[in-house]
Motif scaffolding. Structure first.
Motif, PDB file in Angstrom:
ATOM      1  N   THR A  19       0.840  -1.186   0.000  1.00  0.00           N
ATOM      2  CA  THR A  19       0.000   0.000   0.000  1.00  0.00           C
ATOM      3  C   THR A  19       0.882   1.246   0.000  1.00  0.00           C
ATOM      4  OG1 THR A  19      -1.970   0.932   1.025  1.00  0.00           O
ATOM      5  CG2 THR A  19      -0.236   0.280   2.500  1.00  0.00           C
ATOM      6  N   LEU A  20       0.292   2.390  -0.262  1.00  0.00           N
ATOM      7  CA  LEU A  20       1.032   3.649  -0.162  1.00  0.00           C
ATOM      8  C   LEU A  20       0.723   4.287   1.183  1.00  0.00           C
ATOM      9  CD1 LEU A  20       0.604   5.272  -3.673  1.00  0.00           C
ATOM     10  CD2 LEU A  20       2.686   4.368  -2.670  1.00  0.00           C
ATOM     11  N   ALA A  21       1.765   4.763   1.848  1.00  0.00           N
ATOM     12  CA  ALA A  21       1.579   5.405   3.143  1.00  0.00           C
ATOM     13  C   ALA A  21       2.642   6.486   3.304  1.00  0.00           C
ATOM     14  CB  ALA A  21       1.680   4.385   4.264  1.00  0.00           C
ATOM     15  N   ARG A  22       2.307   7.498   4.079  1.00  0.00           N
ATOM     16  CA  ARG A  22       3.210   8.621   4.304  1.00  0.00           C
ATOM     17  C   ARG A  22       4.204   8.274   5.420  1.00  0.00           C
ATOM     18  NH1 ARG A  22       2.901  13.212   2.147  1.00  0.00           N
ATOM     19  NH2 ARG A  22       0.689  13.016   1.703  1.00  0.00           N
ATOM     20  N   VAL A  23       5.484   8.370   5.107  1.00  0.00           N
ATOM     21  CA  VAL A  23       6.535   8.070   6.073  1.00  0.00           C
ATOM     22  C   VAL A  23       6.529   9.110   7.176  1.00  0.00           C
ATOM     23  CG1 VAL A  23       9.033   7.905   6.390  1.00  0.00           C
ATOM     24  CG2 VAL A  23       7.972   6.880   4.391  1.00  0.00           C
ATOM     25  N   SER A  24       6.662   8.635   8.396  1.00  0.00           N
ATOM     26  CA  SER A  24       6.734   9.519   9.556  1.00  0.00           C
ATOM     27  C   SER A  24       8.165   9.515  10.068  1.00  0.00           C
ATOM     28  CB  SER A  24       5.792   9.038  10.657  1.00  0.00           C
ATOM     29  OG  SER A  24       6.005   9.773  11.825  1.00  0.00           O
ATOM     30  N   THR A  25       8.809  10.661  10.047  1.00  0.00           N
ATOM     31  CA  THR A  25      10.186  10.740  10.534  1.00  0.00           C
ATOM     32  C   THR A  25      10.236  10.817  12.058  1.00  0.00           C
ATOM     33  OG1 THR A  25      10.149  13.131  10.196  1.00  0.00           O
ATOM     34  CG2 THR A  25      11.055  11.802   8.415  1.00  0.00           C
ATOM     35  N   GLU A  26       9.082  11.009  12.703  1.00  0.00           N
ATOM     36  CA  GLU A  26       9.036  11.082  14.165  1.00  0.00           C
ATOM     37  C   GLU A  26       8.870   9.705  14.808  1.00  0.00           C
ATOM     38  OE1 GLU A  26       6.646  13.130  12.408  1.00  0.00           O
ATOM     39  OE2 GLU A  26       8.216  14.641  12.274  1.00  0.00           O
ATOM     40  N   GLU A  27       8.366   8.737  14.052  1.00  0.00           N
ATOM     41  CA  GLU A  27       8.124   7.391  14.582  1.00  0.00           C
ATOM     42  C   GLU A  27       9.175   6.432  14.037  1.00  0.00           C
ATOM     43  OE1 GLU A  27       5.842   6.393  16.770  1.00  0.00           O
ATOM     44  OE2 GLU A  27       4.921   8.368  16.910  1.00  0.00           O
ATOM     45  N   HIS A  28       9.452   5.374  14.807  1.00  0.00           N
ATOM     46  CA  HIS A  28      10.408   4.356  14.392  1.00  0.00           C
ATOM     47  C   HIS A  28       9.691   3.009  14.315  1.00  0.00           C
ATOM     48  CE1 HIS A  28      13.738   7.110  14.883  1.00  0.00           C
ATOM     49  NE2 HIS A  28      13.181   7.504  16.016  1.00  0.00           N
ATOM     50  N   TRP A  29      10.073   2.214  13.338  1.00  0.00           N
ATOM     51  CA  TRP A  29       9.497   0.886  13.192  1.00  0.00           C
ATOM     52  C   TRP A  29      10.296  -0.073  14.048  1.00  0.00           C
ATOM     53  CZ3 TRP A  29       5.061  -0.721  11.283  1.00  0.00           C
ATOM     54  CH2 TRP A  29       4.875  -2.097  11.135  1.00  0.00           C
ATOM     55  N   PRO A  30       9.674  -0.977  14.776  1.00  0.00           N
ATOM     56  CA  PRO A  30       8.251  -1.268  14.818  1.00  0.00           C
ATOM     57  C   PRO A  30       7.499  -0.321  15.749  1.00  0.00           C
ATOM     58  CG  PRO A  30       9.429  -2.857  16.158  1.00  0.00           C
ATOM     59  CD  PRO A  30      10.455  -1.963  15.534  1.00  0.00           C
ATOM     60  N   VAL A  31       6.302   0.035  15.347  1.00  0.00           N
ATOM     61  CA  VAL A  31       5.426   0.901  16.134  1.00  0.00           C
ATOM     62  C   VAL A  31       4.591   0.002  17.035  1.00  0.00           C
ATOM     63  CG1 VAL A  31       3.547   2.578  16.009  1.00  0.00           C
ATOM     64  CG2 VAL A  31       5.353   2.605  14.297  1.00  0.00           C
ATOM     65  N   ARG A  32       4.459   0.370  18.278  1.00  0.00           N
ATOM     66  CA  ARG A  32       3.654  -0.404  19.231  1.00  0.00           C
ATOM     67  C   ARG A  32       2.203   0.052  19.166  1.00  0.00           C
ATOM     68  NH1 ARG A  32       7.487  -3.621  19.281  1.00  0.00           N
ATOM     69  NH2 ARG A  32       9.317  -3.188  20.520  1.00  0.00           N
ATOM     70  N   GLY A  33       1.288  -0.875  19.254  1.00  0.00           N
ATOM     71  CA  GLY A  33      -0.123  -0.515  19.277  1.00  0.00           C
ATOM     72  C   GLY A  33      -0.968  -1.501  18.501  1.00  0.00           C
ATOM     73  N   ALA A  34      -2.260  -1.310  18.592  1.00  0.00           N
ATOM     74  CA  ALA A  34      -3.214  -2.190  17.935  1.00  0.00           C
ATOM     75  C   ALA A  34      -3.478  -1.783  16.494  1.00  0.00           C
ATOM     76  CB  ALA A  34      -4.528  -2.197  18.711  1.00  0.00           C
ATOM     77  N   ASP A  35      -3.031  -0.592  16.099  1.00  0.00           N
ATOM     78  CA  ASP A  35      -3.332  -0.101  14.755  1.00  0.00           C
ATOM     79  C   ASP A  35      -2.158  -0.310  13.799  1.00  0.00           C
ATOM     80  OD1 ASP A  35      -1.783   1.762  16.092  1.00  0.00           O
ATOM     81  OD2 ASP A  35      -2.844   3.494  15.289  1.00  0.00           O
ATOM     82  N   VAL A  36      -1.493  -1.483  13.906  1.00  0.00           N
ATOM     83  CA  VAL A  36      -0.368  -1.829  13.051  1.00  0.00           C
ATOM     84  C   VAL A  36      -0.838  -2.842  12.014  1.00  0.00           C
ATOM     85  CG1 VAL A  36       1.929  -2.884  13.012  1.00  0.00           C
ATOM     86  CG2 VAL A  36       1.290  -1.381  14.885  1.00  0.00           C
ATOM     87  N   CYS A  37      -0.433  -2.635  10.763  1.00  0.00           N
ATOM     88  CA  CYS A  37      -0.797  -3.550   9.679  1.00  0.00           C
ATOM     89  C   CYS A  37      -0.242  -4.955   9.978  1.00  0.00           C
ATOM     90  CB  CYS A  37      -0.213  -3.027   8.373  1.00  0.00           C
ATOM     91  SG  CYS A  37      -0.353  -4.172   6.998  1.00  0.00           S
ATOM     92  N   PRO A  38      -1.099  -5.972  10.024  1.00  0.00           N
ATOM     93  CA  PRO A  38      -0.627  -7.333  10.326  1.00  0.00           C
ATOM     94  C   PRO A  38       0.363  -7.860   9.288  1.00  0.00           C
ATOM     95  CG  PRO A  38      -3.041  -7.259  10.312  1.00  0.00           C
ATOM     96  CD  PRO A  38      -2.550  -5.920   9.869  1.00  0.00           C
ATOM     97  N   ALA A  39       0.148  -7.539   8.024  1.00  0.00           N
ATOM     98  CA  ALA A  39       1.047  -8.010   6.969  1.00  0.00           C
ATOM     99  C   ALA A  39       2.421  -7.389   7.097  1.00  0.00           C
ATOM    100  CB  ALA A  39       0.452  -7.713   5.592  1.00  0.00           C
ATOM    101  N   CYS A  40       2.490  -6.112   7.429  1.00  0.00           N
ATOM    102  CA  CYS A  40       3.784  -5.439   7.609  1.00  0.00           C
ATOM    103  C   CYS A  40       4.486  -5.935   8.869  1.00  0.00           C
ATOM    104  CB  CYS A  40       3.601  -3.926   7.677  1.00  0.00           C
ATOM    105  SG  CYS A  40       3.221  -3.175   6.077  1.00  0.00           S
ATOM    106  N   ALA A  41       3.719  -6.224   9.912  1.00  0.00           N
ATOM    107  CA  ALA A  41       4.306  -6.684  11.165  1.00  0.00           C
ATOM    108  C   ALA A  41       4.950  -8.056  11.029  1.00  0.00           C
ATOM    109  CB  ALA A  41       3.238  -6.711  12.264  1.00  0.00           C
ATOM    110  N   THR A  42       4.382  -8.906  10.183  1.00  0.00           N
ATOM    111  CA  THR A  42       4.937 -10.258  10.018  1.00  0.00           C
ATOM    112  C   THR A  42       5.773 -10.403   8.755  1.00  0.00           C
ATOM    113  OG1 THR A  42       2.945 -11.016   8.868  1.00  0.00           O
ATOM    114  CG2 THR A  42       3.024 -11.336  11.256  1.00  0.00           C
ATOM    115  N   GLY A  43       5.628  -9.475   7.805  1.00  0.00           N
ATOM    116  CA  GLY A  43       6.288  -9.600   6.513  1.00  0.00           C
ATOM    117  C   GLY A  43       7.693  -9.027   6.425  1.00  0.00           C
ATOM    118  N   ARG A  44       8.167  -8.400   7.451  1.00  0.00           N
ATOM    119  CA  ARG A  44       9.501  -7.812   7.347  1.00  0.00           C
ATOM    120  C   ARG A  44      10.559  -8.651   7.951  1.00  0.00           C
ATOM    121  NH1 ARG A  44      12.428  -5.459  10.857  1.00  0.00           N
ATOM    122  NH2 ARG A  44      11.764  -5.657  12.958  1.00  0.00           N
TER     123      ARG A  44
END
Length: 71
Positions: free
Chosen positions: A46-71
């Protein structure tokens, strides 16, 4: 010879109808300082706007499941 370091950045998608905005992972093949907050293609495609203030992995319930397991 140059060495390339693979980095993941956090990106926020837009909410679409009843779908909430999610945090996604973006593979970054350039220096994180070169990110300007533009939209990038995420790990899940998907297309999403990069946030320079946040670092991956982001904690929380609003995280894409595919991105969380696909990296």
């Amino acid at each position: 010879m140059t060495t390339q370091t693979l980095t993941f950045a956090a990106a926020r998608s837009r909410a679409h109808g009843p779908t909430a905005a999610l945090w996604h992972a973006v593979e970054v093949h350039r220096a994180p300082a070169d990110l300007d907050g533009a939209c990038e293609l995420t790990v899940c495609g998907t297309l999403a706007r990069v946030s320079t203030e946040e670092h991956w992995p982001v904690r929380g319930a609003d995280v894409c499941p595919a991105c969380a397991t696909g990296r």
